[in-house]
Motif scaffolding. Structure first.
Motif, PDB file in Angstrom:
ATOM      1  N   LEU A 145      45.040  41.145  46.313  1.00 27.78           N
ATOM      2  CA  LEU A 145      43.931  40.558  45.560  1.00 27.78           C
ATOM      3  C   LEU A 145      42.573  40.995  46.122  1.00 27.78           C
ATOM      4  O   LEU A 145      41.665  41.343  45.363  1.00 27.78           O
ATOM      5  CB  LEU A 145      44.054  39.037  45.543  1.00 27.78           C
ATOM      6  CG  LEU A 145      45.212  38.509  44.697  1.00 27.78           C
ATOM      7  CD1 LEU A 145      45.483  37.050  45.012  1.00 27.78           C
ATOM      8  CD2 LEU A 145      44.928  38.718  43.215  1.00 27.78           C
TER       9      LEU A 145
ATOM     10  N   TRP B 246      42.064  44.663  45.119  1.00 33.67           N
ATOM     11  CA  TRP B 246      41.664  44.833  43.726  1.00 33.67           C
ATOM     12  C   TRP B 246      40.194  44.475  43.516  1.00 33.67           C
ATOM     13  O   TRP B 246      39.521  45.126  42.722  1.00 33.67           O
ATOM     14  CB  TRP B 246      42.544  44.004  42.803  1.00 33.67           C
ATOM     15  CG  TRP B 246      43.908  44.590  42.593  1.00 33.67           C
ATOM     16  CD1 TRP B 246      44.315  45.871  42.834  1.00 33.67           C
ATOM     17  CD2 TRP B 246      45.048  43.906  42.093  1.00 33.67           C
ATOM     18  NE1 TRP B 246      45.639  46.026  42.530  1.00 33.67           N
ATOM     19  CE2 TRP B 246      46.115  44.831  42.053  1.00 33.67           C
ATOM     20  CE3 TRP B 246      45.281  42.606  41.678  1.00 33.67           C
ATOM     21  CZ2 TRP B 246      47.390  44.493  41.605  1.00 33.67           C
ATOM     22  CZ3 TRP B 246      46.546  42.259  41.229  1.00 33.67           C
ATOM     23  CH2 TRP B 246      47.586  43.192  41.192  1.00 33.67           C
ATOM     24  N   ARG B 247      39.704  43.463  44.207  1.00 33.07           N
ATOM     25  CA  ARG B 247      38.286  43.104  44.067  1.00 33.07           C
ATOM     26  C   ARG B 247      37.386  44.268  44.512  1.00 33.07           C
ATOM     27  O   ARG B 247      36.300  44.466  43.971  1.00 33.07           O
ATOM     28  CB  ARG B 247      37.961  41.840  44.860  1.00 33.07           C
ATOM     29  CG  ARG B 247      38.420  40.567  44.159  1.00 33.07           C
ATOM     30  CD  ARG B 247      37.903  39.309  44.819  1.00 33.07           C
ATOM     31  NE  ARG B 247      38.381  39.112  46.173  1.00 33.07           N
ATOM     32  CZ  ARG B 247      39.528  38.516  46.491  1.00 33.07           C
ATOM     33  NH1 ARG B 247      40.324  38.058  45.551  1.00 33.07           N
ATOM     34  NH2 ARG B 247      39.871  38.379  47.748  1.00 33.07           N
TER      35      ARG B 247
ATOM     36  N   ALA C 113      38.883  42.603  35.782  1.00 30.61           N
ATOM     37  CA  ALA C 113      39.745  41.560  36.322  1.00 30.61           C
ATOM     38  C   ALA C 113      40.671  41.082  35.216  1.00 30.61           C
ATOM     39  O   ALA C 113      40.378  41.240  34.041  1.00 30.61           O
ATOM     40  CB  ALA C 113      38.912  40.398  36.854  1.00 30.61           C
ATOM     41  N   SER C 114      41.766  40.491  35.609  1.00 31.01           N
ATOM     42  CA  SER C 114      42.764  40.005  34.670  1.00 31.01           C
ATOM     43  C   SER C 114      42.991  38.516  34.895  1.00 31.01           C
ATOM     44  O   SER C 114      42.774  38.001  35.998  1.00 31.01           O
ATOM     45  CB  SER C 114      44.073  40.778  34.879  1.00 31.01           C
ATOM     46  OG  SER C 114      45.123  40.171  34.170  1.00 31.01           O
TER      47      SER C 114
ATOM     48  N   ASP D  29      45.053  37.814  37.978  1.00 33.24           N
ATOM     49  CA  ASP D  29      44.572  38.237  39.294  1.00 33.24           C
ATOM     50  C   ASP D  29      44.353  37.017  40.179  1.00 33.24           C
ATOM     51  O   ASP D  29      43.228  36.664  40.531  1.00 33.24           O
ATOM     52  CB  ASP D  29      43.265  39.018  39.176  1.00 33.24           C
ATOM     53  CG  ASP D  29      43.463  40.423  38.657  1.00 33.24           C
ATOM     54  OD1 ASP D  29      44.613  40.797  38.380  1.00 33.24           O
ATOM     55  OD2 ASP D  29      42.465  41.137  38.519  1.00 33.24           O
TER      56      ASP D  29
ATOM     57  N   ARG E 138      46.692  48.437  36.894  1.00 34.11           N
ATOM     58  CA  ARG E 138      46.079  48.317  38.211  1.00 34.11           C
ATOM     59  C   ARG E 138      46.243  49.551  39.099  1.00 34.11           C
ATOM     60  O   ARG E 138      46.420  49.431  40.306  1.00 34.11           O
ATOM     61  CB  ARG E 138      46.611  47.093  38.944  1.00 34.11           C
ATOM     62  CG  ARG E 138      46.092  45.798  38.376  1.00 34.11           C
ATOM     63  CD  ARG E 138      44.622  45.792  38.637  1.00 34.11           C
ATOM     64  NE  ARG E 138      44.044  44.486  38.392  1.00 34.11           N
ATOM     65  CZ  ARG E 138      42.812  44.342  37.968  1.00 34.11           C
ATOM     66  NH1 ARG E 138      42.060  45.383  37.751  1.00 34.11           N
ATOM     67  NH2 ARG E 138      42.317  43.158  37.772  1.00 34.11           N
TER      68      ARG E 138
END
Length: 146
Positions: A24, A27-28, A34-35, A38, A80
């Motif tokens: 997480l 991904w940020r 964003a999903s 997430d 992703r």
């Protein structure tokens, strides 16, 4: 797939539940957009349901890349695909996609479908370079379930 050989100073492996918080945070920093999934629950449920779906790239113990390679028995879906900015252009995305495509072929998949944000020009170029093409006749329709 749990542990694949080290390639070009990075290793490709399947995520474990212990990776969820780091994924997480990664991904940020590295992913576009964003999903709704997430969050810790979304990532841990993905790993619990399909332990091989979340594929990670690591370099010296640092998470540097990811791709979600989901297969539901009918469709091969890619989400992703992301690489840390400082680690781009080193073959990490290519290695992640190779791992995802090997997974799909082993499961009997016949076509990979990638979700790419329209505004993500860099992402669109990367997918095109990997041999994927946009299908203009399709549009994604969504409805949040909560």
């Amino acid at each position: 797939m749990n542990q694949l050989p080290i390639t070009h100073r990075f290793a490709i492996r399947a995520a474990t539940p212990d990776d969820a918080v780091d994924v997480l945070a990664f991904w940020r920093e590295a992913a576009e957009g964003a999903s709704i999934t997430d969050d810790l629950d979304g990532v841990t449920r993905l790993i619990a349901r399909d332990p091989e779906a979340l594929i990670l790239a690591e370099s010296d113990g640092t998470l540097v890349g990811s791709v979600v390679a989901g297969y539901d028995g009918w469709r091969c879906s890619l989400y992703r695909l992301a690489v840390l900015p400082a680690h781009r252009r080193q073959g990490i995305a290519t290695a992640l996609l190779d791992a995802a495509e090997r997974r799909f072929r082993a499961l009997g998949g016949r076509r990979g479908d990638a979700m790419v944000l329209e505004a993500n020009e860099r992402g669109r170029r990367a997918w095109a370079a990997a041999g994927y093409h946009r299908e203009d006749q399709w549009r994604r329709w969504v409805k949040p379930l909560d």
